[in-house]
Design a protein around this motif. Structure first.
Motif, PDB file in Angstrom:
ATOM      1  N   TRP A 276       0.853  -1.145  -0.002  1.00 14.54           N
ATOM      2  CA  TRP A 276       0.180   0.122   0.067  1.00 14.54           C
ATOM      3  C   TRP A 276       0.770   1.477   0.119  1.00 14.54           C
ATOM      4  N   ARG A 277       0.567   2.416  -1.020  1.00 17.83           N
ATOM      5  CA  ARG A 277       1.247   3.498  -0.860  1.00 17.83           C
ATOM      6  C   ARG A 277       0.078   4.635  -0.559  1.00 17.83           C
ATOM      7  N   THR A 278       0.701   5.715  -0.044  1.00 19.09           N
ATOM      8  CA  THR A 278       0.076   6.848   0.473  1.00 19.09           C
ATOM      9  C   THR A 278       0.455   8.037  -0.329  1.00 19.09           C
ATOM     10  N   SER A 279      -0.411   8.630  -1.055  1.00 21.32           N
ATOM     11  CA  SER A 279       0.022   9.778  -1.852  1.00 21.32           C
ATOM     12  C   SER A 279       0.981  10.490  -1.111  1.00 21.32           C
ATOM     13  N   SER A 280       1.781  11.391  -2.004  1.00 20.27           N
ATOM     14  CA  SER A 280       2.804  12.331  -1.383  1.00 20.27           C
ATOM     15  C   SER A 280       2.031  13.384  -1.250  1.00 20.27           C
ATOM     16  N   TYR A 281       0.779  13.694  -1.508  1.00 20.24           N
ATOM     17  CA  TYR A 281       0.055  14.944  -1.452  1.00 20.24           C
ATOM     18  C   TYR A 281      -0.790  15.019  -0.158  1.00 20.24           C
ATOM     19  N   SER A 282      -0.403  13.836   0.608  1.00 20.17           N
ATOM     20  CA  SER A 282      -1.175  13.573   1.905  1.00 20.17           C
ATOM     21  C   SER A 282      -0.670  14.427   2.857  1.00 20.17           C
ATOM     22  N   THR A 283      -1.663  15.060   3.692  1.00 24.45           N
ATOM     23  CA  THR A 283      -1.277  15.977   4.793  1.00 24.45           C
ATOM     24  C   THR A 283      -0.788  15.254   5.986  1.00 24.45           C
ATOM     25  N   GLY A 284      -1.042  14.127   6.299  1.00 22.61           N
ATOM     26  CA  GLY A 284      -0.845  13.105   7.452  1.00 22.61           C
ATOM     27  C   GLY A 284      -1.701  13.613   8.735  1.00 22.61           C
ATOM     28  N   ALA A 285      -2.974  14.320   8.448  1.00 23.74           N
ATOM     29  CA  ALA A 285      -3.872  14.438   9.376  1.00 23.74           C
ATOM     30  C   ALA A 285      -5.000  13.515   9.357  1.00 23.74           C
ATOM     31  N   GLY A 286      -4.645  12.283   8.727  1.00 25.01           N
ATOM     32  CA  GLY A 286      -5.621  11.024   8.814  1.00 25.01           C
ATOM     33  C   GLY A 286      -6.559  11.046   7.712  1.00 25.01           C
ATOM     34  N   GLN A 287      -6.395  11.907   6.600  1.00 24.47           N
ATOM     35  CA  GLN A 287      -7.494  11.900   5.594  1.00 24.47           C
ATOM     36  C   GLN A 287      -6.764  11.390   4.271  1.00 24.47           C
TER      37      GLN A 287
ATOM     38  N   TRP B 230      -8.789   2.513 -13.733  1.00 24.29           N
ATOM     39  CA  TRP B 230      -7.849   3.247 -12.871  1.00 24.29           C
ATOM     40  C   TRP B 230      -7.234   4.245 -14.069  1.00 24.29           C
ATOM     41  N   ASP B 231      -6.615   3.799 -15.335  1.00 15.70           N
ATOM     42  CA  ASP B 231      -6.273   4.665 -16.062  1.00 15.70           C
ATOM     43  C   ASP B 231      -7.098   5.920 -16.536  1.00 15.70           C
ATOM     44  N   ALA B 232      -8.475   5.510 -16.561  1.00 20.57           N
ATOM     45  CA  ALA B 232      -9.457   6.620 -17.322  1.00 20.57           C
ATOM     46  C   ALA B 232      -9.390   7.637 -15.750  1.00 20.57           C
ATOM     47  N   PHE B 233      -9.597   7.231 -14.717  1.00 20.12           N
ATOM     48  CA  PHE B 233      -9.690   7.917 -13.342  1.00 20.12           C
ATOM     49  C   PHE B 233      -8.452   8.853 -13.314  1.00 20.12           C
ATOM     50  N   VAL B 234      -7.112   8.424 -13.455  1.00 17.93           N
ATOM     51  CA  VAL B 234      -6.080   9.054 -13.397  1.00 17.93           C
ATOM     52  C   VAL B 234      -6.123  10.273 -14.784  1.00 17.93           C
ATOM     53  N   LYS B 235      -6.331  10.011 -15.702  1.00 22.36           N
ATOM     54  CA  LYS B 235      -6.317  10.833 -16.810  1.00 22.36           C
ATOM     55  C   LYS B 235      -7.249  11.913 -16.664  1.00 22.36           C
ATOM     56  N   GLY B 236      -8.432  11.643 -16.086  1.00 25.94           N
ATOM     57  CA  GLY B 236      -9.257  12.548 -15.840  1.00 25.94           C
ATOM     58  C   GLY B 236      -8.766  13.609 -14.540  1.00 25.94           C
ATOM     59  N   VAL B 237      -8.326  12.942 -13.604  1.00 28.53           N
ATOM     60  CA  VAL B 237      -7.712  13.899 -12.505  1.00 28.53           C
ATOM     61  C   VAL B 237      -6.620  14.795 -13.061  1.00 28.53           C
ATOM     62  N   ARG B 238      -5.677  14.388 -13.872  1.00 24.63           N
ATOM     63  CA  ARG B 238      -4.735  15.047 -14.450  1.00 24.63           C
ATOM     64  C   ARG B 238      -5.280  16.063 -15.431  1.00 24.63           C
ATOM     65  N   ALA B 239      -6.595  15.845 -16.051  1.00 24.45           N
ATOM     66  CA  ALA B 239      -7.217  16.831 -16.959  1.00 24.45           C
ATOM     67  C   ALA B 239      -7.797  17.873 -16.205  1.00 24.45           C
ATOM     68  N   GLY B 240      -8.029  17.732 -14.870  1.00 22.26           N
ATOM     69  CA  GLY B 240      -8.688  18.578 -14.056  1.00 22.26           C
ATOM     70  C   GLY B 240     -10.142  18.232 -14.029  1.00 22.26           C
ATOM     71  N   ALA B 241     -10.486  17.053 -14.438  1.00 19.43           N
ATOM     72  CA  ALA B 241     -12.013  16.841 -14.642  1.00 19.43           C
ATOM     73  C   ALA B 241     -12.865  16.589 -13.177  1.00 19.43           C
ATOM     74  N   SER B 242     -11.985  16.357 -12.135  1.00 17.12           N
ATOM     75  CA  SER B 242     -12.356  16.088 -10.724  1.00 17.12           C
ATOM     76  C   SER B 242     -12.023  17.154  -9.697  1.00 17.12           C
ATOM     77  N   ASP B 243     -13.016  17.498  -8.868  1.00 13.47           N
ATOM     78  CA  ASP B 243     -12.816  18.776  -8.102  1.00 13.47           C
ATOM     79  C   ASP B 243     -11.987  18.142  -6.772  1.00 13.47           C
ATOM     80  N   LEU B 244     -10.762  17.912  -6.869  1.00 10.32           N
ATOM     81  CA  LEU B 244     -10.127  17.267  -5.780  1.00 10.32           C
ATOM     82  C   LEU B 244      -9.507  18.327  -4.785  1.00 10.32           C
TER      83      LEU B 244
END
Length: 72
Positions: free
Chosen positions: A15-26, A58-72
């Motif tokens: 399991w990997r945790t995103s490097s963008y995670s804040t460490g605040a349990g989210q 998964w590939d479609a999700f990642v491409k969508g995030v990179r293209a700004g399709a998600s409000d993350l």
């Protein structure tokens, strides 16, 4: 995405945790599956049932995030 798909033995996943995670349990953690898909789980509940994504999903999700399709 299906919650009931994936390997029976989840203890072998790395399991990997995103490097963008804040460490605040989210945090969301991701593991690569033997078939190339991905498993995703909530870091606050590592023993809970992960969600499984086929490689194409998964590939479609990642491409969508990179293209700004998600409000993350």
């Amino acid at each position: 995405m299906r919650s009931d798909r994936g390997p029976q033995d989840l203890s072998r996943l790395i399991w990997r945790t995103s490097s963008y995670s804040t460490g605040a349990g989210q945090c969301v953690q991701v593991a690569e599956l033997p078939d190339g898909g991905r498993a995703v789980r909530d870091s606050k509940n590592p023993g809970g049932q992960p969600h499984f994504f086929a490689l194409g999903e998964w590939d479609a999700f990642v491409k969508g995030v990179r293209a700004g399709a998600s409000d993350l």
